[in-house]
Every structure is written in structure tokens, then in C-alpha cells.
Write a protein that holds these residues in place. Structure first.
Motif, short mmCIF file in Angstrom:
data_model
loop_
_atom_site.label_atom_id
_atom_site.label_comp_id
_atom_site.label_asym_id
_atom_site.label_seq_id
_atom_site.Cartn_x
_atom_site.Cartn_y
_atom_site.Cartn_z
N SER A 86 -3.83 -3.17 4.78
CA SER A 86 -2.96 -2.31 5.58
C SER A 86 -1.56 -2.91 5.66
CB SER A 86 -3.52 -2.13 6.99
OG SER A 86 -3.64 -3.37 7.66
N SER A 87 -1.29 -3.91 4.84
CA SER A 87 0.02 -4.58 4.84
C SER A 87 0.50 -4.73 3.40
CB SER A 87 -0.09 -5.95 5.52
OG SER A 87 -1.01 -6.77 4.83
N GLY A 88 1.67 -5.34 3.23
CA GLY A 88 2.19 -5.54 1.87
C GLY A 88 2.36 -4.22 1.14
N ASP B 68 -6.60 -6.31 7.52
CA ASP B 68 -5.25 -6.90 7.51
C ASP B 68 -4.64 -6.85 6.11
OD1 ASP B 68 -5.50 -7.47 10.19
OD2 ASP B 68 -5.88 -9.61 9.91
N LYS B 69 -5.40 -7.26 5.13
CA LYS B 69 -4.88 -7.34 3.76
C LYS B 69 -4.53 -5.96 3.21
CE LYS B 69 -6.10 -8.93 -0.93
NZ LYS B 69 -4.87 -9.67 -1.19
N LEU C 32 1.27 -1.11 3.33
CA LEU C 32 1.86 -0.79 4.62
C LEU C 32 2.21 0.70 4.68
CD1 LEU C 32 2.89 -1.98 7.33
CD2 LEU C 32 5.12 -2.25 6.23
#
Length: 553
Positions: free
Chosen positions: A326-328, A323-324, A331
Motif C-alpha cells: 500500500s506504499s511505494g 504496508d509493503k 500508494l
């Protein structure tokens, strides 16, 4: 065969008598080194120790699954204690890795002593000595980071020696590592002048890159203790620049090509030193097991399990980590697609998905992965694998991307986030925007305005994704300074991870969402100071009364 040191592995590891046993006593006609060919065979065998089960073939669990990003799947017996952090001084892999590193050191010491009087080509003798200094330093660098104070052995062991040396301080061990790597740097060949037959051997660039990494690690160790580390951060930057400015290496244009098994030899334009593996239909001992242990049991033609060539999915990715990263900032970062696996066509020719992907509808026929709902590691794929412990994938120890991040980090620690620090960092972002030939707009370059602490954390995060599943995360957790001034290991396990919802995700088909938590909680217990080092093997403590145990074991 990738290189010639595979040809001699049988000599040292398949015979009934081990190399260690042969060199502990007086030389005989069976083990004498008298000519250049003997030196070559012995040197190749020394490299080969790193490829054995006791080395990097099977014991990567001691510093991979002890971190926070990868865990061994519950129910898997092999090496599970490292994942759930219950390993102790008797857990076998620790003892095996310790013995393998000291066996490598002993062989280096032995050949350094025996090569000097030989009447062989002087230039060859000089660079062989450089390779031995490199391998000795390489072994001590792993030992000091994993175990802290360790015995410092600089001559071959003989039966008449004192076999109970005390643990040398971390400072003394690093002093020897720096000295050996500098000797290696002065005598080794460059990558482009290394003979083809010696592919996989240490080069001048490898010695300089390891110097940069060792100085950076030692400086981080000093900084966490409140000791002024500017000099060592500066030296890390100097040696990183020496690699960069040598023009011997370049970033491979596509991140995908780094891990394409068919292009692995070409990847060594970026890879500065790696542990080479090769499929081995005869002995079965020379291949790697990464693809087999990391990939799903239902994905065909990716590893070496059975006729379908599947994996056995022993190691998986913590959902929160996916999650961490693959985002922010990350992304739509192409590195995510090449590092993590969340969907595939299974052996029954149906689409399988796992966390965090969703079915197209509540009635669509995608198969939800149930035995393992976590993402998988996708960097290591070998559809021609012979077995799940016999594949071609190498383990990259250090590559140019790492050196750029070393430069960025060291520059930041000395001078703050200067334009030079941003430039080195952003080279990796630029490469990440190349999605195997299609240029994307993300991840964006970092721009000016960050504080030193903020930039340090950007480097930490960039290393997490860029170098994922390459054996760096545990070492980074131990040495990086967190926002609270403590190590990132203590920050992650003591402050950040407890804020996450514990438990694995559970697919809710009615609502078409993932419920549950985002952690495999058994592998993320509360912080304990013993997470910072491995235990000294119990066998070593029993054999040597001068050896003390690390705190917490």
C-alpha cells in the motif's frame, strides 16, 4: 444455480456409495454409461469434485496460509498447522486435497475409456474428451506443484491393477500435463461459443492459459536448478499470446467489478477458468466459505454468520504485507482498497478501525479492533450468504490479468525487459488507475531502464497485489528467483522477513500511533527446506510401500 453441474452433485457425493467405489469394479446397471445424457451427468459430477470440502471449498489453506501474506488467526484450530508451518503427513487437509485430485483424475480416466465406443454425437464426444484432458492436467498441475514427484495414473483404477505405483519425476508429470492441455486446446470450444448451460466448463482459452502457466512454472523450476529454460519460457509466451490474441477475453474496466458478487457472471469476460460456487439452501454443500472465513465478526451484511450476516475472521493479512503493498509504487492504488479491509461500520453502527488506521483524536469514539488487529481480506463479500460455508463467491483460478503477467515475465526471461514486456505489465497498472470510475494518477506505468532481475521483481510484486488472496502466492514464492539467486520462499523467510520487527501491532491511544511489530511471528518462522513442498499424506505411504516421503517430513 450458476451452471448445471450443481444439479448432479447429489448423485455423486450425497449417495451412500461414493463414485470412486462405483468405478473401481465391474460396471453394473446402476453405474453404466450408455448414452449422451449419462456422459453429461458424469462429466458434470467430475467438475463438481473440485467444489467439495476436499477440494477448493475448504482446503485452500494448504497453499494460502503456508505463504507469507495471509495467516490463520492464533487460537483458530482449523488448519492452523499450515499457517504456523507445523503441518505434517497426517494433517487432514493435505490428505483430503490429494485424494480429491486423484479422484478427479480417476473419473477423467474412467470416462475417457467408456466414452470411446458410445454411439453419441461425434462433436460432443470430441469436446468432452477435451474437457477430461483439461481436468486431468489441471489436477496434476496442482499435485506436481504441491508435492513434487507424484504417481502418474493414466487409466481408471480397477481392483486387478497394481495399486502401488512409484512416484513419477516432475519432468514426466509436466510432460503429461503439456500433452493433455494441448489435446484439450485442439478440441475445446471458445468462451463465446460455449453453451450457456455449460458455464464454468473448460474452454480453449482455459487450456491455452493453463499451458502458458504450466510452461512458465516448469521453466522457473528449471531456472532455479541452473537448467537452460529459454525454450519453455518461450512456449509460455506463445500460449499467453494465443489467449491474448484470441480476443475472447478482456480486462474488466474496474477492478471492483471483478469481485462484485452481483456482477460475477460478467467477470468471466476476464476470468478464463474458475471454480464456481452457489448458495445452496437445500444441501448446504455447494457454496463457498471465503467471505465468511475472511471478514470480521462485527461487520454486518458481508457474509453468512447469524442474523447480522457477519464473518468469523479466521484468516487475516500480515501487517508487513499490507504496508509493503500500500506504499511505494502502490500508494493510492485502488486495488489496495478493494483487496484489504481496515475500516467499517460495525453492528452497533459505530466506525471500527484496525491497523494501520488511527483515531481522529485521542478522545474520538472510533472502535479499535482488539481481537484481530490485522487488516482483513476484502475481495470476497456476500451479504446474502446463507451460512459462513455457503456463499456465492467463486474462486478465480486464472484470469487475463495473470496471462498478461505471464507474458511479461516470460518475455523478460527470454529477451530482457523489452517494450513488449513493459506493455503487457502496464496494462494492469492502467486498469488499477481506474478507481471504480474515477481515474487516478497512480500506480504509474513502469518505464524503460530496468535490468532483467529488477523487472522480474516488479512482476513478483505486481502479482502479489493484483492476484492477492486468489491462491497464487505460495506457488510464486516457490518458483520465483530472488535477488540472491535462490527461491523467493527461501529469500522471504530466510533473509527479508527476519529483518522486520516481530509481533503484532498494538494501538497506543495516548500517542495516537501503532506500536509493536508488523508480523504475526508464529506464521513466519525461519526458512526450512520443507516449506518448498507439502508432505505426501501418511495414508498414501502406508498403503503404497513404493512411495517415499518429501524431505523434512
Amino acid at each position: 444455480m450458476k451452471n448445471i453441474f450443481y444439479l448432479v452433485i447429489g448423485l455423486f457425493f450425497v449417495s451412500g456409495c461414493s463414485l470412486k467405489e462405483e468405478i473401481l469394479d465391474t460396471l453394473t446397471s446402476d453405474n453404466a454409461i450408455s448414452k449422451q445424457a449419462d456422459v453429461t451427468a458424469f462429466l458434470n459430477g467430475t467438475y463438481a469434485t473440485l467444489q467439495t470440502d476436499g477440494g477448493f471449498k475448504a482446503n485452500y489453506a494448504i497453499f494460502w496460509s503456508t505463504a507469507d501474506d495471509i495467516n490463520i488467526r492464533p487460537g483458530i484450530a482449523t488448519n492452523l498447522p499450515y499457517s504456523i508451518k507445523t503441518h505434517d503427513s497426517a494433517t487432514p487437509a493435505t490428505n483430503n486435497f490429494w485424494n480429491t485430485m486423484y479422484a478427479t483424475i480417476n473419473r477423467c480416466n474412467f470416462l475417457l475409456e467408456k466414452i470411446e465406443p458410445l454411439n453419441i454425437n461425434a462433436a460432443y464426444k470430441t469436446r468432452v474428451k477435451g474437457e477430461l484432458y483439461f481436468l486431468r492436467a489441471f489436477s496434476y498441475f496442482y499435485l506436481v506443484r504441491l508435492f513434487g514427484n507424484v504417481p502418474l495414473r493414466l487409466k481408471a483404477t480397477a481392483l486387478t491393477d497394481d495399486l502401488t505405483p512409484e512416484r513419477a519425476s516432475v519432468d514426466k508429470v509436466y510432460e503429461q500435463i503439456f500433452a493433455d492441455l494441448k489435446l484439450a486446446s485442439n478440441t475445446l470450444l471458445t468462451r463465446t461459443t460455449l453453451p450457456v448451460a455449460e458455464f464454468g466448463h473448460a474452454t480453449k482459452g482455459a487450456a491455452q492459459a493453463m499451458l502458458a502457466k504450466a510452461y512458465l512454472t516448469y521453466a522457473s523450476h528449471q531456472s532455479l536448478k541452473g537448467v537452460d529454460a529459454v525454450q519453455n519460457y518461450t512456449l509460455a509466451k506463445v500460449y499467453a499470446d494465443s489467449v491474448i490474441n484470441s480476443n475472447q477475453y478482456k480486462l474488466i474496466a474496474s477492478y471492483n467489478d471483478l469481485f462484485d458478487i452481483a456482477k460475477e457472471r460478467a467477470a468471466y469476460e476476464e476470468v478464463i477458468f474458475g471454480i464456481s460456487f452457489t448458495r445452496d439452501a437445500q444441501l448446504g454443500a455447494l457454496g463457498s466459505q471465503f467471505a465468511g472465513f475472511f471478514l470480521p465478526t462485527t461487520m454486518p451484511n458481508v457474509a453468512g454468520q447469524g442474523t447480522s450476516k457477519t464473518g468469523i475472521e479466521n484468516y487475516v493479512v500480515q501487517p508487513w504485507f499490507y504496508d509493503k503493498y500500500s506504499s511505494g509504487d502502490y500508494l493510492n492504488d485502488y486495488r489496495v482498497e478493494r483487496s484489504f479491509l481496515t475500516t467499517w461500520t460495525n453492528t452497533a453502527n459505530r466506525k471500527t478501525i484496525t491497523y494501520p488506521l488511527l483515531r481522529a483524536s485521542t478522545t474520538s469514539n472510533e472502535v479499535i479492533q482488539t481481537t484481530t488487529v490485522q487488516p482483513f481480506i476484502y475481495k470476497y463479500v456476500d451479504g446474502a450468504g446463507i451460512t459462513n460455508s455457503n456463499q456465492e463467491n467463486d474462486l478465480f483460478i486464472i484470469r487475463l490479468a495473470d496471462v498478461y503477467l505471464i507474458k511479461a515475465e516470460a518475455e523478460n526471461e527470454v529477451n530482457g525487459p523489452t517494450p513488449a514486456a513493459y506493455a503487457a505489465f502496464n496494462l494492469l497498472r492502467a486498469r488499477a488507475r481506474n478507481a471504480n470510475g474515477t481515474i487516478r494518477t497512480t500506480p504509474a506505468n513502469l518505464t524503460a531502464g530496468l535490468t532483467k532481475d529488477e523487472f522480474r521483481m516488479k512482476v513478483f510484486d505486481e502479482r502479489a497485489l493484483e492476484l492477492f488472496a486468489e491462491g497464487h502466492r505460495w506457488f510464486d514464492l516457490v518458483r520465483f528467483k530472488a535477488p540472491n539467486g535462490k527461491s523467493m520462499m527461501e529469500y522471504q523467510f530466510g533473509t527479508f522477513l527476519p529483518t522486520l520487527k516481530a509481533g503484532l501491532p498494538v494501538y497506543n491511544n495516548t500517542a495516537r500511533r501503532w506500536d509493536g511489530g508488523v508480523t504475526e511471528p508464529n506464521s513466519l518462522p525461519a526458512f526450512n527446506a520443507r516449506f518448498m513442498l507439502l508432505p505426501i499424506p501418511q495414508s498414501e505411504i502406508v498403503a503404497n510401500p513404493k512411495i517415499t516421503q518429501n524431505t523434512g517430513y
